[in-house]
Design a protein around this motif. Structure first.
Motif, PDB file in Angstrom:
ATOM      1  N   LEU A 181       0.882  -1.169   0.000  1.00 28.96           N
ATOM      2  CA  LEU A 181       0.000   0.000   0.000  1.00 28.96           C
ATOM      3  C   LEU A 181       0.916   1.214   0.000  1.00 28.96           C
ATOM      4  O   LEU A 181       1.678   1.429   0.948  1.00 28.96           O
ATOM      5  N   VAL A 182       0.868   2.006  -1.081  1.00 30.49           N
ATOM      6  CA  VAL A 182       1.817   3.099  -1.263  1.00 30.49           C
ATOM      7  C   VAL A 182       1.117   4.445  -1.106  1.00 30.49           C
ATOM      8  O   VAL A 182       0.179   4.767  -1.848  1.00 30.49           O
ATOM      9  N   TYR A 183       1.575   5.220  -0.110  1.00 27.61           N
ATOM     10  CA  TYR A 183       1.146   6.613   0.047  1.00 27.61           C
ATOM     11  C   TYR A 183       2.220   7.487  -0.599  1.00 27.61           C
ATOM     12  O   TYR A 183       3.416   7.321  -0.333  1.00 27.61           O
ATOM     13  N   ARG A 184       1.789   8.453  -1.406  1.00 32.04           N
ATOM     14  CA  ARG A 184       2.755   9.314  -2.104  1.00 32.04           C
ATOM     15  C   ARG A 184       2.313  10.772  -2.024  1.00 32.04           C
ATOM     16  O   ARG A 184       1.156  11.097  -2.341  1.00 32.04           O
ATOM     17  N   TRP A 185       3.225  11.639  -1.583  1.00 31.31           N
ATOM     18  CA  TRP A 185       2.978  13.070  -1.519  1.00 31.31           C
ATOM     19  C   TRP A 185       3.964  13.743  -2.457  1.00 31.31           C
ATOM     20  O   TRP A 185       5.192  13.615  -2.289  1.00 31.31           O
ATOM     21  N   THR A 186       3.486  14.481  -3.430  1.00 29.51           N
ATOM     22  CA  THR A 186       4.351  15.148  -4.418  1.00 29.51           C
ATOM     23  C   THR A 186       4.088  16.650  -4.381  1.00 29.51           C
ATOM     24  O   THR A 186       2.936  17.098  -4.538  1.00 29.51           O
ATOM     25  N   LEU A 187       5.166  17.415  -4.146  1.00 34.08           N
ATOM     26  CA  LEU A 187       5.037  18.872  -4.094  1.00 34.08           C
ATOM     27  C   LEU A 187       4.640  19.404  -5.472  1.00 34.08           C
ATOM     28  O   LEU A 187       5.235  19.041  -6.481  1.00 34.08           O
ATOM     29  N   LYS A 188       3.633  20.250  -5.485  1.00 27.95           N
ATOM     30  CA  LYS A 188       3.176  20.811  -6.756  1.00 27.95           C
ATOM     31  C   LYS A 188       4.215  21.776  -7.325  1.00 27.95           C
ATOM     32  O   LYS A 188       4.978  22.396  -6.589  1.00 27.95           O
ATOM     33  N   GLN A 189       4.207  21.894  -8.652  1.00 30.35           N
ATOM     34  CA  GLN A 189       5.135  22.796  -9.324  1.00 30.35           C
ATOM     35  C   GLN A 189       4.875  24.233  -8.892  1.00 30.35           C
ATOM     36  O   GLN A 189       3.725  24.681  -8.808  1.00 30.35           O
ATOM     37  N   GLY A 190       5.949  24.985  -8.630  1.00 30.45           N
ATOM     38  CA  GLY A 190       5.827  26.367  -8.190  1.00 30.45           C
ATOM     39  C   GLY A 190       5.698  26.525  -6.694  1.00 30.45           C
ATOM     40  O   GLY A 190       5.761  27.645  -6.187  1.00 30.45           O
ATOM     41  N   ARG A 191       5.531  25.421  -5.955  1.00 24.15           N
ATOM     42  CA  ARG A 191       5.465  25.489  -4.489  1.00 24.15           C
ATOM     43  C   ARG A 191       6.837  25.122  -3.916  1.00 24.15           C
ATOM     44  O   ARG A 191       7.719  24.632  -4.612  1.00 24.15           O
ATOM     45  N   SER A 192       6.990  25.360  -2.639  1.00 31.83           N
ATOM     46  CA  SER A 192       8.271  25.071  -1.981  1.00 31.83           C
ATOM     47  C   SER A 192       8.030  24.557  -0.569  1.00 31.83           C
ATOM     48  O   SER A 192       6.952  24.751   0.010  1.00 31.83           O
ATOM     49  N   VAL A 193       9.050  23.920  -0.030  1.00 33.84           N
ATOM     50  CA  VAL A 193       9.003  23.409   1.350  1.00 33.84           C
ATOM     51  C   VAL A 193      10.037  24.186   2.145  1.00 33.84           C
ATOM     52  O   VAL A 193      11.231  24.167   1.818  1.00 33.84           O
ATOM     53  N   PRO A 194       9.621  24.893   3.196  1.00 33.83           N
ATOM     54  CA  PRO A 194      10.578  25.701   3.957  1.00 33.83           C
ATOM     55  C   PRO A 194      11.507  24.831   4.790  1.00 33.83           C
ATOM     56  O   PRO A 194      11.227  23.666   5.081  1.00 33.83           O
ATOM     57  N   ALA A 195      12.624  25.384   5.183  1.00 29.39           N
ATOM     58  CA  ALA A 195      13.537  24.677   6.085  1.00 29.39           C
ATOM     59  C   ALA A 195      12.803  24.357   7.378  1.00 29.39           C
ATOM     60  O   ALA A 195      12.003  25.152   7.881  1.00 29.39           O
ATOM     61  N   GLY A 196      13.068  23.178   7.934  1.00 28.51           N
ATOM     62  CA  GLY A 196      12.394  22.778   9.153  1.00 28.51           C
ATOM     63  C   GLY A 196      12.110  21.279   9.144  1.00 28.51           C
ATOM     64  O   GLY A 196      12.584  20.521   8.289  1.00 28.51           O
ATOM     65  N   THR A 197      11.293  20.847  10.100  1.00 23.66           N
ATOM     66  CA  THR A 197      10.927  19.434  10.236  1.00 23.66           C
ATOM     67  C   THR A 197       9.468  19.256   9.859  1.00 23.66           C
ATOM     68  O   THR A 197       8.592  19.980  10.364  1.00 23.66           O
ATOM     69  N   HIS A 198       9.189  18.265   8.999  1.00 24.31           N
ATOM     70  CA  HIS A 198       7.845  18.056   8.472  1.00 24.31           C
ATOM     71  C   HIS A 198       7.495  16.569   8.563  1.00 24.31           C
ATOM     72  O   HIS A 198       8.355  15.700   8.394  1.00 24.31           O
ATOM     73  N   THR A 199       6.202  16.285   8.808  1.00 23.70           N
ATOM     74  CA  THR A 199       5.747  14.905   9.020  1.00 23.70           C
ATOM     75  C   THR A 199       4.750  14.498   7.944  1.00 23.70           C
ATOM     76  O   THR A 199       3.850  15.270   7.586  1.00 23.70           O
ATOM     77  N   PHE A 200       4.896  13.254   7.483  1.00 15.17           N
ATOM     78  CA  PHE A 200       3.971  12.642   6.532  1.00 15.17           C
ATOM     79  C   PHE A 200       3.539  11.301   7.130  1.00 15.17           C
ATOM     80  O   PHE A 200       4.389  10.499   7.525  1.00 15.17           O
ATOM     81  N   ALA A 201       2.214  11.061   7.215  1.00 14.76           N
ATOM     82  CA  ALA A 201       1.720   9.866   7.906  1.00 14.76           C
ATOM     83  C   ALA A 201       0.690   9.126   7.067  1.00 14.76           C
ATOM     84  O   ALA A 201      -0.152   9.747   6.401  1.00 14.76           O
ATOM     85  N   GLY A 202       0.768   7.785   7.119  1.00 17.61           N
ATOM     86  CA  GLY A 202      -0.216   6.924   6.478  1.00 17.61           C
ATOM     87  C   GLY A 202      -0.894   6.059   7.526  1.00 17.61           C
ATOM     88  O   GLY A 202      -0.222   5.505   8.411  1.00 17.61           O
ATOM     89  N   GLN A 203      -2.223   5.929   7.437  1.00 11.96           N
ATOM     90  CA  GLN A 203      -2.991   5.172   8.429  1.00 11.96           C
ATOM     91  C   GLN A 203      -3.640   3.959   7.755  1.00 11.96           C
ATOM     92  O   GLN A 203      -4.043   4.022   6.588  1.00 11.96           O
ATOM     93  N   TYR A 204      -3.775   2.875   8.520  1.00 14.44           N
ATOM     94  CA  TYR A 204      -4.341   1.659   7.925  1.00 14.44           C
ATOM     95  C   TYR A 204      -4.807   0.697   9.013  1.00 14.44           C
ATOM     96  O   TYR A 204      -4.270   0.672  10.126  1.00 14.44           O
ATOM     97  N   ASN A 205      -5.836  -0.083   8.680  1.00 13.00           N
ATOM     98  CA  ASN A 205      -6.278  -1.188   9.533  1.00 13.00           C
ATOM     99  C   ASN A 205      -5.467  -2.433   9.183  1.00 13.00           C
ATOM    100  O   ASN A 205      -4.902  -2.552   8.090  1.00 13.00           O
TER     101      ASN A 205
END
Length: 237
Positions: A179-203
């Motif tokens: 089961l693959v969760y994928r987050w892709t930054l949209k073109q023209g957007r940016s991710v600032p310096a810092g700590t960021h969390t990405f989470a996937g939930q499942y039974n």
């Protein structure tokens, strides 16, 4: 033969009386004498061809032992003092898989670091796998991929990230037994310096689930430089 001669022979035979005592004495004397000793038989001398065969076998034995000794030590250097030196295992750069799905990715690469963990609120029926990404620079691209092995009745119950939802294209689908969760930054957007969390939930099925095949990757670009990190989630439930 005339009758007169026959008559005289019969008379002589009738009058003969053998000396029994003398005969017994001669027999006793003969028995008392030891029989002559037989000459000792000389030892047998091996036949010439047997001597040749024995000598050949001995020479072959010596040659075989020498050949074995040479073979057992061939190619093995013996240092002074008779101690053996163990050869170090050879290493090759090709033994390390290239970065990418299923390969070995470091937890830190350039400005990007990462960590995989299982949320402590996970239980015997439900779990949340989290990818924490820390960047020391602004990222102009970022793709985070979380892969949950399809074992133990896994099915998605949602996902989230700490960055703005509008900045990412999000998907969850089954691929290659995961089961693959994928987050892709949209073109023209940016991710600032810092700590960021990405989470996937499942039974999942009741009980402890094996997470040994779960993994993640994070790939981004900072100041024109590509960076990739990845890892797994330990041995949690």
């Amino acid at each position: 033969m005339d009758e007169d001669l026959r008559e005289r022979l019969r008379a002589a035979a009738a009058s003969h009386r053998p000396d029994r005592a003398r005969m017994l004495a001669r027999v006793e004397r003969g028995m008392a004498q030891e029989p002559p000793a037989r000459p000792a038989r000389p030892p047998r001398t091996p036949m010439p061809w047997l001597r040749v065969v024995g000598a050949t076998a001995a020479v072959c034995g010596v040659l075989t032992a020498g050949a074995f000794a040479v073979t057992s030590t061939a190619g093995r250097e013996q240092p002074a003092g008779g101690q053996r030196v163990a050869a170090e295992p050879s290493t090759s750069a090709s033994a390390t898989p290239p970065p990418g799905r299923g390969g070995v990715l470091p937890a830190e690469d350039g400005p990007l670091t990462s960590k995989g963990s299982l949320n402590p609120d996970s239980n015997d029926y439900w779990a949340q796998s989290e990818v924490t990404v820390t960047t020391a620079r602004t990222l102009s691209t970022l793709t985070v991929e979380l892969r949950i092995a399809l074992n133990g009745g896994v099915n998605s119950t949602g996902s989230w990230r700490s960055l703005p939802e509008k900045d990412f294209v999000v998907s969850a689908r089954e691929e290659d037994g995961h089961l693959v969760y994928r987050w892709t930054l949209k073109q023209g957007r940016s991710v600032p310096a810092g700590t960021h969390t990405f989470a996937g939930q499942y039974n999942h099925a009741e009980g402890t689930r094996d997470i040994g095949r779960d993994d993640y990757t994070a790939r981004g670009r900072a100041a024109g430089e590509l960076t990739s990190v990845g890892g797994d989630f330990g041995t949690g439930r």
